[in-house]
Design a protein around this motif. Structure first.
Motif, mmCIF file in Angstrom:
data_model
loop_
_atom_site.group_PDB
_atom_site.id
_atom_site.type_symbol
_atom_site.label_atom_id
_atom_site.label_comp_id
_atom_site.label_asym_id
_atom_site.label_seq_id
_atom_site.Cartn_x
_atom_site.Cartn_y
_atom_site.Cartn_z
ATOM 1 N N LEU A 15 0.726 -1.385 0.048
ATOM 2 C CA LEU A 15 -0.078 -0.100 0.027
ATOM 3 C C LEU A 15 0.917 1.373 -0.065
ATOM 4 O O LEU A 15 1.820 1.352 0.632
ATOM 5 C CB LEU A 15 -0.947 0.083 1.158
ATOM 6 N N VAL A 16 0.551 2.108 -0.876
ATOM 7 C CA VAL A 16 1.031 3.479 -0.819
ATOM 8 C C VAL A 16 0.349 4.277 0.300
ATOM 9 O O VAL A 16 -0.907 4.260 0.245
ATOM 10 C CB VAL A 16 0.812 4.155 -2.227
ATOM 11 N N GLU A 17 1.279 5.245 0.799
ATOM 12 C CA GLU A 17 0.638 6.049 2.006
ATOM 13 C C GLU A 17 -0.295 6.871 1.577
ATOM 14 O O GLU A 17 -0.124 7.494 0.343
ATOM 15 C CB GLU A 17 1.494 6.644 2.700
ATOM 16 N N PRO A 18 -1.588 7.120 2.248
ATOM 17 C CA PRO A 18 -1.961 6.645 3.600
ATOM 18 C C PRO A 18 -2.636 5.362 3.631
ATOM 19 O O PRO A 18 -3.216 5.362 4.587
ATOM 20 C CB PRO A 18 -2.751 7.980 3.884
ATOM 21 N N GLY A 19 -2.339 4.487 2.365
ATOM 22 C CA GLY A 19 -3.251 3.241 2.609
ATOM 23 C C GLY A 19 -4.748 3.395 2.192
ATOM 24 O O GLY A 19 -5.070 4.356 1.410
ATOM 25 N N ILE A 20 -5.436 2.546 2.864
ATOM 26 C CA ILE A 20 -7.121 2.527 2.562
ATOM 27 C C ILE A 20 -7.649 3.594 3.388
ATOM 28 O O ILE A 20 -7.528 3.567 4.455
ATOM 29 C CB ILE A 20 -7.237 1.018 2.801
ATOM 30 N N GLY A 21 -8.400 4.056 2.642
ATOM 31 C CA GLY A 21 -9.498 5.116 3.292
ATOM 32 C C GLY A 21 -10.236 5.851 2.293
ATOM 33 O O GLY A 21 -10.685 5.170 1.239
#
Length: 271
Positions: A235-241
């Motif tokens: 995952l690339v920051e900031p991830g899942i959201g």
């Protein structure tokens, strides 16, 4: 849209996801059936237009990140939708005119507009496939794909507001995994999917009933269900959201809330 000029292969009495999305974005390339379906969904989810706009903004930020920071020069956009400002190739080729993009959709109206409007820079290339995420093997076997993209090199797979049209019966995770497994190490996947995590049971039932009546399959997914599309990826920051929280261009003051958008988004790297 004038129903007297309907491209071959289209039934204007049946709504289509791409045209309904076009209606929510304020476009004109839709039929009465798409508008009726769009308004029916809006009864259960009144902020659907905000969700559509913010979903597209996520796509644009993701492409910018992939082109500027990750150095990606090849894009495979499955479920393209109707062209509007800020398409994948426009952003990517502004950063590097040699970028190459393949668009995939299964609505003849999308393909007509794409061939007319989505023109490439002289240094790069764009191509258009009449295909469907439900048939990933067909996408991967298409000679146009291989003439345009080099799958031995990193590619950004864009799955923006498309996976929620695949139900459990469609084997959504398997279809996406087939495409991901064809990508070279260093490739990326950008994906968004609607969620009912923020909806009341009544709102969710209204939205699901609207889709059932329209004949458009739809599958909201929880955060955990969404994460399954990215199993094994970095995952690339900031991830899942929420899509509004992924590398926003400005501070999120007085903007829409995650509940108003109800859309998960993420970008991940293929190791």
């Amino acid at each position: 849209m004038n129903t007297e000029r309907v491209p071959r292969g289209i039934d204007p009495t049946k709504p289509h996801p791409a045209r309904r999305y076009n209606y929510w974005l304020g476009g004109k390339d839709n039929f009465e059936s798409d508008r009726v379906s769009g308004e029916a969904v809006a009864l259960g989810f009144p902020t659907i237009r905000i969700a559509a706009i913010e979903n597209r903004r996520f796509m644009q930020r993701a492409v910018r990140y992939l082109a500027e920071e990750a150095g990606i020069r090849q894009f495979l956009d499955v479920g393209t939708g109707l062209p509007s400002a800020g398409n994948v190739h426009e952003i990517a080729q502004e950063i590097d005119p040699a970028s190459r993009i393949v668009y995939v959709d299964n609505d003849p109206i999308v393909l007509v507009h794409a061939r007319a409007l989505l023109t490439s820079s002289p240094q790069g290339a764009t191509a258009y496939l009449d295909s469907d995420l439900r048939e990933p093997e067909r996408i991967l076997a298409d000679p146009v794909l291989h003439r345009t993209l080099d799958l031995s090199r990193p590619v950004a797979l864009m799955l923006i507001a498309i996976t929620h049209f695949l139900t459990d019966e469609d084997d959504a995770y398997g279809k996406v995994r087939t495409l991901v497994d064809a990508l070279a190490p260093g490739s990326f996947v950008a994906v968004t999917n609607a969620t009912a995590d923020h909806l009341t049971p009544e709102e969710r039932e209204t939205v699901e009933e609207a889709n059932r009546r329209s004949g458009i399959p739809f599958r909201n997914r929880s955060r955990e269900e969404f994460a399954r599309f990215l199993d094994g990826l970095e995952l690339v920051e900031p991830g899942i959201g929420s899509v509004i929280e992924w590398r926003p261009d400005a501070v999120l003051e007085n903007g829409p809330t995650p509940a108003q958008v109800s859309m998960y988004g993420a970008v991940a790297r293929v190791p």
